[in-house]
Scaffold this active site. Structure first.
Site, PDB file in Angstrom:
ATOM      1  N   ASP A 144     -33.814  45.764  82.313  1.00 53.45           N
ATOM      2  CA  ASP A 144     -34.517  45.894  80.850  1.00 53.45           C
ATOM      3  C   ASP A 144     -35.471  46.716  80.749  1.00 53.45           C
ATOM      4  O   ASP A 144     -36.103  47.337  81.727  1.00 53.45           O
ATOM      5  CB  ASP A 144     -35.096  44.494  80.300  1.00 53.45           C
ATOM      6  CG  ASP A 144     -34.768  44.459  79.028  1.00 53.45           C
ATOM      7  OD1 ASP A 144     -34.499  45.095  77.897  1.00 53.45           O
ATOM      8  OD2 ASP A 144     -35.332  43.156  78.384  1.00 53.45           O
ATOM      9  N   TYR A 154     -34.170  40.560  93.653  1.00 57.60           N
ATOM     10  CA  TYR A 154     -35.467  40.991  92.625  1.00 57.60           C
ATOM     11  C   TYR A 154     -36.819  40.540  93.276  1.00 57.60           C
ATOM     12  O   TYR A 154     -36.664  39.485  93.860  1.00 57.60           O
ATOM     13  CB  TYR A 154     -35.085  40.473  91.270  1.00 57.60           C
ATOM     14  CG  TYR A 154     -34.146  41.255  90.390  1.00 57.60           C
ATOM     15  CD1 TYR A 154     -34.482  42.117  89.511  1.00 57.60           C
ATOM     16  CD2 TYR A 154     -32.724  40.844  90.391  1.00 57.60           C
ATOM     17  CE1 TYR A 154     -33.570  42.766  88.824  1.00 57.60           C
ATOM     18  CE2 TYR A 154     -31.856  41.597  89.812  1.00 57.60           C
ATOM     19  CZ  TYR A 154     -32.322  42.603  88.815  1.00 57.60           C
ATOM     20  OH  TYR A 154     -31.414  43.195  88.345  1.00 57.60           O
TER      21      TYR A 154
END
Length: 533
Positions: A133, A198
């Protein structure tokens, strides 16, 4: 100007899977010096590789392209700082800066994409392992495409570093291609990527660790935060941690009058649409429609200082899906779905598996205290990690009760949860496996892309010299985005106790019933007969 690079027989031909030796490293270094902007033309009567030489002092319009020998599917490992971009995926609006927009242009200028295919990614089978994003960073995005390649592209360069460096000549400094390797035609980066790791860099003051804390207090705070984070591990429905509508399978909405059924063509069309929805549901991120965001409680507060760059926290001002009492003006932040609701149903896409969710030790290497959260899973939905972090922080700051975690991970609960900033989230690594074969079988090119020491060295260098200095600007809890986010979090995150008690009571009743049904299944004659067999 074209550069002629000798490919004489004295250079040993390496195997992509053998370790480097001194002679090979020396030859690779020579190739790199020849290909990078500071090189000069070299002539040889021997067999040659024709590659153009870009000049660092000339404009990109005057840099020559390499001469295409053939078109071949390749795989790239890419890293980038996402601060200046509106996400990874190419947008239709040319004025919106994206990572893929810069990559496509750079590969085209280098000679890897024909002019007739430029701007038409579907024609070159462009695919990615996952999406990120706006504002999110990466060290391991994997992209595949059918690229025009020069002759002998990987000769004496089994890790594709030289080819990648040539493309990097046309990229801004905050985007880096680490490697370009030949790929098998059946390779699908999204489907074969089965692990995504992540990192989220969190200022320590956000979770109560200050400079005045003793070593014991720091250790206790980190241990307590880890106890909160580990609740997310396992396979759960994470529907409260995303925009639910984006992962909801669409039901047929029209029927032919009088017959109550679809024609063969219509059924085929609906089946194809459902297949596309299920396929897209595995992507890491989607673009968000405002209508869908309102439906699922995803609208965020913005301040004048952060409206362009920072998502802060959900307003909870939801008007659809029962998150607002129709007979009251009071916003419903938590409720239990006692009856099926076709407008707010879940699908298998809302279930996600988290392998590890933990917090590392205090790090003071950047002159300010921060901890690195590691979140490793099969795949993630839009906003999922940021909502996980936001909820964990809210629990640590005693803004939400501890049992909100188990309540929110039940398929019948509907709870509004806070959304943490995106500026410090980065994709650390991926792992790949052939899904149709048992065991952890990788394609040969993926062994190099994930485990090559030369590629890992390039990744570490980019992280230390480019990414970390950029991200460090967002690690001061007294500045944006943290100051605004914490102020909003502290003021707007609480859930009315009456709503929480209703959800708790419903969860307890559901859990008791679940335990009874599980016990009955274990003691049933059918189950015992299966065990005997």
């Amino acid at each position: 100007m074209a550069l002629q690079i000798p490919a004489t027989s004295w250079i040993p031909k390496p195997s992509p899977f053998l370790s480097w030796n001194f002679q090979l490293s020396k030859s690779i270094g020579s190739l790199r010096r020849l290909l990078l902007p500071r090189c000069s033309q070299y002539h040889s009567a021997a067999q040659t590789i024709i590659m153009p030489t870009p000049s660092s002092h000339s404009s990109s319009h005057h840099r020559p392209k390499w001469e295409s020998f053939r078109k071949k599917k390749v795989v790239l490992r890419v890293g980038y700082v996402g601060t200046n971009y509106r996400g990874l995926q190419l947008q239709r609006d040319e004025n919106i800066p994206t990572i893929e927009g810069e990559l496509e242009t750079a590969i085209y200028k280098a000679g890897g994409i024909q002019e007739s295919n430029f701007g038409k990614l579907h024609k070159i089978a462009w695919a990615r392992s996952s999406r990120t994003d706006k504002g999110v960073h990466s060290l391991a995005t994997t992209i595949s495409l059918k690229m025009e390649i020069p002759e002998y592209a990987w000769k004496d360069d089994p890790n594709g570093i030289v080819l990648a460096d040539y493309v990097n000549c046309y990229l801004p400094k905050d985007i880096r291609v680490f490697s370009i390797l030949p790929a098998q035609r059946s390779f699908d980066p999204r489907r074969e990527c089965h692990v995504r790791n992540y990192s989220y860099l969190l200022p320590t003051e956000v979770i109560g660790i200050t400079r005045k804390c003793s070593a014991a207090e720091i250790e206790n705070n980190i241990s307590d935060f880890n106890n909160i984070l580990t609740t997310f591990e396992g396979e759960h429905p994470f529907h409260n941690y995303t925009v639910r509508a984006k992962y909801r399978r669409q039901l047929p909405s029209q029927q032919f009058p009088g017959k109550g059924r679809f024609s063969r063509r219509d059924r085929s069309s609906k089946k194809a649409q459902a297949s596309d929805i299920q396929e897209n549901a595995n992507e890491d991120d989607f673009e968000v429609d405002v209508a869908d965001a309102v439906n699922d409680g995803e609208l965020e507060y913005h301040t004048s200082e952060t409206s362009d760059s920072g998502d802060l926290v959900d307003t909870g001002d939801c008007q659809v899906n029962g998150l607002r009492n129709r007979n009251s003006t009071v916003a419903i932040r938590a409720r239990w779905l006692h009856e099926p609701d076709q407008e707010d149903r879940l699908s298998t896409a809302h279930w996600r598996k988290i392998f590890c969710c933990c917090c590392r030790n205090l790090d003071m290497s950047l002159g300010m205290g921060f901890v690195e959260l590691s979140i490793c899973g099969e795949s993630f939905m839009l906003h999922q990690i940021r909502k996980m972090v936001g909820t964990a922080v809210a629990v640590k700051r005693c803004l939400l009760p501890r049992d909100i975690l188990k309540l929110s991970l039940n398929k019948f609960s509907r709870i509004i949860l806070p959304l943490a900033p995106s500026e410090v989230l980065l994709l650390r690594g991926n792992d790949f496996s052939l899904r149709k074969k048992p065991g952890n079988n990788k394609r040969p090119e993926m062994h190099s892309l994930v485990g090559s020491e030369e590629i890992i060295k390039a990744v570490d260098e980019f992280y230390a010299s480019v990414l970390l200095p950029e991200v460090s600007e967002f690690l001061d809890s007294s500045k944006s985005p943290w100051k605004e986010w914490l102020d909003t979090l502290d003021a707007n995150t609480s859930i009315p106790e009456s709503q929480l008690n209703e959800v708790r009571s419903a969860w307890t009743a559901w859990n008791d019933d679940f335990q009874k049904r599980s016990l009955m299944k274990l003691t049933s004659p059918t189950h015992n007969r299966v065990l005997d067999e």
